[in-house]
Enzyme design. Structure first.
Site, short mmCIF file in Angstrom:
data_model
loop_
_atom_site.label_atom_id
_atom_site.label_comp_id
_atom_site.label_asym_id
_atom_site.label_seq_id
_atom_site.Cartn_x
_atom_site.Cartn_y
_atom_site.Cartn_z
N ASP A 5 0.89 -1.09 -0.04
CA ASP A 5 -0.04 -0.11 0.08
C ASP A 5 0.82 1.23 0.08
O ASP A 5 1.66 1.44 0.95
CB ASP A 5 -0.70 -0.04 1.34
CG ASP A 5 -1.53 1.39 1.40
OD1 ASP A 5 -1.46 2.24 0.58
OD2 ASP A 5 -2.21 1.56 2.47
N LYS A 67 3.44 11.68 -3.65
CA LYS A 67 2.42 10.80 -4.47
C LYS A 67 1.43 11.40 -5.20
O LYS A 67 0.82 10.99 -6.23
CB LYS A 67 1.62 9.66 -3.39
CG LYS A 67 0.41 8.80 -4.16
CD LYS A 67 -0.03 7.86 -3.03
CE LYS A 67 -1.21 7.09 -3.73
NZ LYS A 67 -2.05 6.24 -2.52
N GLU A 144 -6.96 0.74 -4.97
CA GLU A 144 -7.13 0.59 -3.53
C GLU A 144 -8.74 0.40 -2.94
O GLU A 144 -8.67 -0.63 -1.97
CB GLU A 144 -6.75 2.29 -2.73
CG GLU A 144 -5.12 2.45 -3.06
CD GLU A 144 -4.74 3.93 -2.90
OE1 GLU A 144 -5.79 4.55 -2.42
OE2 GLU A 144 -3.73 4.37 -3.16
N ASP A 167 -12.79 6.07 2.52
CA ASP A 167 -11.34 6.18 2.69
C ASP A 167 -10.72 7.57 3.30
O ASP A 167 -10.58 8.47 2.36
CB ASP A 167 -10.55 5.55 1.58
CG ASP A 167 -9.09 5.56 1.82
OD1 ASP A 167 -8.45 6.11 3.01
OD2 ASP A 167 -8.33 4.75 1.04
#
Ligand code: AMP
Length: 328
Positions: A5, A67, A144, A167
């Site tokens: 992850d 990211k 994800e 999330d």
């Protein structure tokens, strides 16, 4: 083969052994490696916790949150050279590969890596580049929310199943609607807020406390104090009052105050969820489950708001920090 992850704030690594996935901790016993890199004063490359600590002292010595720039031409300058987002990510991947090799016999050569459902091809390709630089061959890139659904046990439900993956991480919020049928997990709709997460809740709470008590931490103590407020915030998920120290003084803060101080952040979340549901032509009542992912879903206010709006009990069966890595 390992599962990774690769997160905006934290990254995790897992391995599938004896029929179950397991999160692998580093030498410090931590399962979460901060997605941070930095250069030490002696020129050594620091990754994870060490890098994050170094950046507190010298913010220009490295980078976090790369990211967000994956797949763009962003370049960062530190340690006397330029770095691309993929090169930064590669250092995280290499570190996770190293951590995994502490637990398994022999070399780890391949990985399954997760990416946000909304990542475009450039962003996915940049992730593959990062893996190549780190010496990992990528067996699969998995979305994800799909990984989360797998971890929660939705590999192959008997009937068609509709789940919302909610999330809320350290810096980003993602809502995804998944339809699962016959071993296929399909992303029906997704939405999110690219700059909203638990860190923003902590910052808002810090500002509120400072304003209310007409106090600011000394510059040299600012980071340490923020960390202290972070811990207070977490305590308020299970207690109704907690104390915060302001230098030599201690003051009480309540959950209700925390809730009010961060209300403007919380108010942005549900409209995104409702939009995601309507994009998928569904509503809360038609969902089979709501899966909680990301550390900030432990916040009582976030949980309560979602439970109230949906009229159901969101699923917190798994550690929300571990779900995606376990699925990977
Ligand atoms: P992630 O990167 O997904 O692990 O999310 C980390 C975020 O979760 C951080 O911003 C933390 O402040 C937040 N967090 C972790 N535990 C709690 C808690 N008990 N209550 C509220 N927020 C939390």
């Amino acid at each position: 083969m390992i599962g990774i992850d690769l997160g905006t704030t934290n990254s995790l690594v897992s391995v599938f052994q004896n029929g179950t996935p397991r999160i692998l901790p580093n030498e410090m016993g931590e399962t979460m490696t901060p997605s941070a890199i930095a250069i030490a004063s002696d020129g050594q490359i620091l990754v994870g916790r060490a890098a994050k600590d170094r950046l507190v002292v010298d913010p220009g010595a490295g980078k976090t949150q790369f990211k967000r720039d994956m797949g763009s031409d962003a370049k960062y300058r530190f340690g006397g050279r330029e770095w691309s987002p993929a090169e930064c990510s590669a250092l995280i991947l290499r570190e996770l590969k190293r951590v995994a090799e502490l637990h398994v016999d022999g070399e780890v050569t391949s990985a399954v890596i997760t990416v946000p459902a909304y990542f475009r091809d450039e962003q996915r390709n940049a992730t593959l580049d990062a893996a190549r630089i780190a010496g990992l061959s990528v067996d699969r890139v998995v979305n994800e929310p799909t990984a989360a659904a797998l971890a929660f046990g939705y590999q192959s439900p008997e009937a068609e199943t509709t789940v919302l993956v909610f999330d809320l991480g350290g810096g980003t919020f993602d809502a995804t609607l998944l339809e699962i049928f016959d071993g296929v997990i399909e992303v029906k709709a997704s939405g999110g807020i690219s700059h909203l997460g638990g860190e923003d809740y902590t910052d808002a709470f810090c500002r509120w406390i400072c304003e209310k008590h007409k106090w600011t931490p000394p510059k040299s103590e600012a980071n340490r104090w923020r960390q202290h407020v972070e811990m207070t915030k977490r305590r308020l998920s299970s207690k109704s009052v907690a104390t915060v120290s302001l230098g030599s003084k201690e003051v009480e803060v309540s959950y209700d105050e925390f809730r009010a101080a961060t209300q403007s952040l919380s108010e942005r979340i549900l409209p995104v969820v409702r939009r995601c549901l309507s994009d998928a032509r569904t509503d809360f009542g038609s969902l089979d489950d709501i899966l909680l992912v990301g550390g900030a879903t432990r916040s009582r206010n976030v949980y309560d708001d979602l439970a109230t709006a949906s009229g159901r009990v969101p699923n917190r069966k798994l550690d929300p920090d571990h779900a995606i890595a376990l699925g990977a």
